[in-house]
Design a protein around this motif. Structure first.
Motif, mmCIF file in Angstrom:
data_model
loop_
_atom_site.group_PDB
_atom_site.id
_atom_site.type_symbol
_atom_site.label_atom_id
_atom_site.label_comp_id
_atom_site.label_asym_id
_atom_site.label_seq_id
_atom_site.Cartn_x
_atom_site.Cartn_y
_atom_site.Cartn_z
ATOM 1 N N LEU A 111 6.133 23.048 12.112
ATOM 2 C CA LEU A 111 7.076 24.168 12.108
ATOM 3 C C LEU A 111 7.258 24.768 10.713
ATOM 4 C CD1 LEU A 111 9.667 22.603 14.540
ATOM 5 C CD2 LEU A 111 8.204 24.581 14.992
ATOM 6 N N GLY A 112 6.516 24.241 9.750
ATOM 7 C CA GLY A 112 6.543 24.805 8.405
ATOM 8 C C GLY A 112 7.540 24.166 7.453
ATOM 9 N N LEU A 113 8.207 23.078 7.881
ATOM 10 C CA LEU A 113 9.137 22.433 6.963
ATOM 11 C C LEU A 113 8.373 21.741 5.854
ATOM 12 C CD1 LEU A 113 11.034 22.929 9.432
ATOM 13 C CD2 LEU A 113 12.284 20.931 8.636
ATOM 14 N N GLU A 114 8.991 21.722 4.690
ATOM 15 C CA GLU A 114 8.408 21.083 3.515
ATOM 16 C C GLU A 114 9.541 20.449 2.721
ATOM 17 O OE1 GLU A 114 8.221 25.313 1.097
ATOM 18 O OE2 GLU A 114 6.456 24.620 2.166
ATOM 19 N N ASN A 115 9.193 19.801 1.627
ATOM 20 C CA ASN A 115 10.204 19.160 0.788
ATOM 21 C C ASN A 115 11.303 20.158 0.424
ATOM 22 O OD1 ASN A 115 11.179 16.896 -0.791
ATOM 23 N ND2 ASN A 115 10.581 18.058 -2.595
ATOM 24 N N GLU A 116 12.538 19.723 0.519
ATOM 25 C CA GLU A 116 13.741 20.486 0.199
ATOM 26 C C GLU A 116 14.040 21.622 1.179
ATOM 27 O OE1 GLU A 116 14.410 21.484 -3.883
ATOM 28 O OE2 GLU A 116 14.151 19.418 -4.529
ATOM 29 N N SER A 117 13.499 21.545 2.380
ATOM 30 C CA SER A 117 13.899 22.491 3.424
ATOM 31 C C SER A 117 15.300 22.137 3.890
ATOM 32 C CB SER A 117 12.943 22.411 4.618
ATOM 33 O OG SER A 117 11.675 22.903 4.290
ATOM 34 N N GLU A 118 16.016 23.148 4.384
ATOM 35 C CA GLU A 118 17.328 22.932 4.981
ATOM 36 C C GLU A 118 17.283 23.409 6.421
ATOM 37 O OE1 GLU A 118 20.856 24.267 2.894
ATOM 38 O OE2 GLU A 118 19.767 24.215 1.000
ATOM 39 N N VAL A 119 17.838 22.598 7.309
ATOM 40 C CA VAL A 119 17.940 22.986 8.710
ATOM 41 C C VAL A 119 19.400 22.885 9.139
ATOM 42 C CG1 VAL A 119 15.592 22.320 9.334
ATOM 43 C CG2 VAL A 119 17.417 20.662 9.544
ATOM 44 N N SER A 120 19.769 23.708 10.092
ATOM 45 C CA SER A 120 21.115 23.675 10.659
ATOM 46 C C SER A 120 21.054 22.933 11.984
ATOM 47 C CB SER A 120 21.629 25.095 10.891
ATOM 48 O OG SER A 120 21.675 25.809 9.684
ATOM 49 N N PHE A 121 22.075 22.111 12.249
ATOM 50 C CA PHE A 121 22.205 21.366 13.507
ATOM 51 C C PHE A 121 23.540 21.761 14.099
ATOM 52 C CE2 PHE A 121 22.401 16.849 15.464
ATOM 53 C CZ PHE A 121 21.712 17.251 16.592
ATOM 54 N N PHE A 122 23.538 22.287 15.323
ATOM 55 C CA PHE A 122 24.738 22.901 15.876
ATOM 56 C C PHE A 122 24.694 22.910 17.392
ATOM 57 C CE2 PHE A 122 21.494 26.010 14.815
ATOM 58 C CZ PHE A 122 21.355 26.731 15.986
ATOM 59 N N ASN A 123 25.775 23.385 17.978
ATOM 60 C CA ASN A 123 25.874 23.559 19.421
ATOM 61 C C ASN A 123 25.352 24.948 19.763
ATOM 62 O OD1 ASN A 123 27.554 24.701 21.833
ATOM 63 N ND2 ASN A 123 27.532 22.476 22.071
ATOM 64 N N ARG A 124 24.347 25.016 20.622
ATOM 65 C CA ARG A 124 23.688 26.287 20.930
ATOM 66 C C ARG A 124 24.647 27.283 21.588
ATOM 67 N NH1 ARG A 124 18.165 27.842 21.547
ATOM 68 N NH2 ARG A 124 18.186 30.087 21.795
ATOM 69 N N GLU A 125 25.489 26.820 22.496
ATOM 70 C CA GLU A 125 26.435 27.717 23.167
ATOM 71 C C GLU A 125 27.407 28.334 22.160
ATOM 72 O OE1 GLU A 125 29.967 27.364 26.459
ATOM 73 O OE2 GLU A 125 28.170 26.143 26.775
ATOM 74 N N ALA A 126 27.907 27.515 21.229
ATOM 75 C CA ALA A 126 28.820 28.023 20.194
ATOM 76 C C ALA A 126 28.102 29.020 19.282
ATOM 77 C CB ALA A 126 29.388 26.865 19.386
ATOM 78 N N TYR A 127 26.840 28.764 19.000
ATOM 79 C CA TYR A 127 26.032 29.676 18.180
ATOM 80 C C TYR A 127 25.892 31.040 18.856
ATOM 81 C CZ TYR A 127 21.733 31.692 16.227
ATOM 82 O OH TYR A 127 20.791 32.543 15.682
ATOM 83 N N GLU A 128 25.573 31.022 20.144
ATOM 84 C CA GLU A 128 25.389 32.275 20.882
ATOM 85 C C GLU A 128 26.696 33.069 20.931
ATOM 86 O OE1 GLU A 128 22.544 33.498 21.601
ATOM 87 O OE2 GLU A 128 21.272 31.718 21.457
#
Length: 139
Positions: A111-128
């Motif tokens: 998916l293209g992640l590399e050292n020092e990438s940041e990802v968000s982890f969340f509730n999809r319904e709340a995001y929408e």
């Protein structure tokens, strides 16, 4: 001294031993977020599903995460890569829905992640919901 630039930090560690930050978002409206830094992650082997499990385990077992234990987290989305542009929204990037990691079997490297990438982890319904009405209640 040689006229040599320092290497970019995303290139200083191999994909098999990366440091990534998981931004665990409890509330979009109140900007409630806490960062979980994971070291020595093998991006070539760790899948999206495994990263979700790693984050859930940290929430359930590490001190200081009690307020997050009742929230439902089900979706990962790339927030930024090292030295990449960041969003102006302080809680999550509302554009680039193609950065949502929908396939739990894909490896992070694919998916293209590399050292020092940041990802968000969340509730999809709340995001929408937040995406439809991105009003912040706490500034």
């Amino acid at each position: 001294m040689a006229d040599q630039e320092d290497p970019l930090t995303n290139l200083t560690k191999p994909l098999t031993s990366a440091t990534i930050t998981v931004r665990i978002i409890k509330s979009f409206e109140y900007r409630t977020e806490r960062s979980l830094v994971l070291h020595d992650v093998n991006l070539e082997q760790v899948t999206v599903g495994r990263l979700k499990k790693m984050a859930q385990e940290a929430i359930l077992t590490k001190p200081g995460w009690k307020p997050y234990r009742t929230a439902v987290f089900d979706t990962l989305k790339l927030y930024t890569k090292a030295h990449g542009a960041k969003t102006t929204n302080l809680i999550i990037n509302l554009d680039h829905d193609e950065w949502i990691m929908n396939d739990d079997e894909q490896t992070l490297a694919s998916l293209g992640l590399e050292n020092e990438s940041e990802v968000s982890f969340f509730n999809r319904e709340a995001y929408e919901q937040f995406k439809r009405n991105p009003e912040v209640k706490w500034t």
